[in-house]
Design an enzyme around this catalytic site. Sequence first.
Site, PDB file in Angstrom:
ATOM      1  N   GLY A 194      52.951 -13.174  37.755  1.00 48.02           N
ATOM      2  CA  GLY A 194      51.492 -13.160  37.835  1.00 48.02           C
ATOM      3  C   GLY A 194      51.036 -12.890  39.244  1.00 48.02           C
ATOM      4  N   ASN A 195      49.775 -13.097  39.512  1.00 46.91           N
ATOM      5  CA  ASN A 195      49.258 -12.928  40.874  1.00 46.91           C
ATOM      6  C   ASN A 195      48.149 -13.929  41.133  1.00 46.91           C
ATOM      7  OD1 ASN A 195      46.599 -11.641  40.218  1.00 46.91           O
ATOM      8  ND2 ASN A 195      47.992 -10.164  39.266  1.00 46.91           N
TER       9      ASN A 195
END
Length: 419
Positions: free
Chosen positions: A221-222
């Site tokens: 993810g980020n």
Amino acid sequence: MADPDRPEPPRGPLAGVRVLLGVSGGIGAYKAVLLARLLVAAGAEVDPVLTSGAQRFVGAATFEGITRRTVRADVWEDIAADTHVAAGRAAQLAIVYPATAHTLAKLAGGLADDLLSTTLLAATCPLVVAPAMHTEMWQHPATRHNAEVLTGRGVHLLGPSDGMLMGGDTGPGRLVDPEAALALLLRLHGGRERHDDLAGRRVLVTAAGTREPIDPVRFLGNRSSGKMGFAIAAAAAQRGATVELVTGPSSLATPPGVRRTDITTALEMRAAVLASVDAASDLDVVIKAAAVADFRPGSASGSKIKKDAGVPTIELVANPDILAELGARPRDAARPLLVGFAAETDDVEANGRDKLRRKGADLLVVNDVSGADAGFDVDTNRVVILGRDGERTEVALTSKSEVAHRILDLVVARLSPPD
Ligand code: CTP
């Protein structure tokens, strides 16, 4: 020659504008005196409303001397004049400066137990809230939640900035300077005609980060929180657009009037965006604020990867670039205006310019995410907006709501007249 019996009409960018200045009980209350002075110099008619806490830091007499208006502080004063709502109804702009954690909570919850809170409930004008408190209080989940509720409601959250706090602490929680508060109020005043300028338009906004599964419990993810995309969706809806928000996982509340589609992965986001673009021939604008993962694991494991099996090698494959795919379509009447984002840490503007061209966008919002006060998971931002036509617009540090409006100003200027 000037007639000494007739006062000069007010001059300045806020000439005659009624500004409600709410001051709550933080040490930064002394800066509210400076803000009052700047507002008066800009021609505004300032109505100061002080909480009891504010009056312990700064006296009402100081505000009266500077604004030449009566300071209201007591909800039980002059009942016949509707003191508890009058200044709110009359206000054309409102700011709470400083806003303590308690005042933020009251505003978010709609409580009305003193003059400032009742007054603000009666105000329908643009509202700026400038929080100031110790870092721990600002970072507390309750305060974060309250700040998000207010942003989702279209309130312009300004700051806090990072710096010296009371008692020698340093960190996020410092009240923004009065000049920054004035600058935002000036822009809000200048932008009041924005009101309904997206009425009849359809806008698709993407927000937050995608998650690319590795196995049933892990993902790539980020750091994107979705705040910028949600602020754009809220601002577009406020300006009359029909708004669809396609978002990755986010705990943010859906802005009023916005249709939300939740997705998880980049492939799901692509499918949702393309379905919308292809179904709605009358879509006017696509704003891609989402942080889409560029890569995903080639194949996600169906069961949890166990560490006893050793360190896994995860092979990544490229995700489709949704913005570039839309940007490659012919620029005809059916193609919506395309706004992309670029989160950069180095050679920020040059990279942005290159991305604008490569992705075929009409506008690109370049975000320097290397600072603590702009970019990921904060309520403020500072951006440069590049146009395909060469226009360059710099937006200095301000609320994400205001950044959203500045982006939409440029969008509106580029839309062809409605049929
Ligand atoms: N974007 C997209 N699909 C992707 C990747 C990005 O639609 N697979 C969009 C984002 O929503 C954003 C813009 O492209 O509007 C730029 O995203 P960014 O991550 O900054 O660019 P990248 O293409 O990842 O470029 P780089 O890795 O070179 O920074």
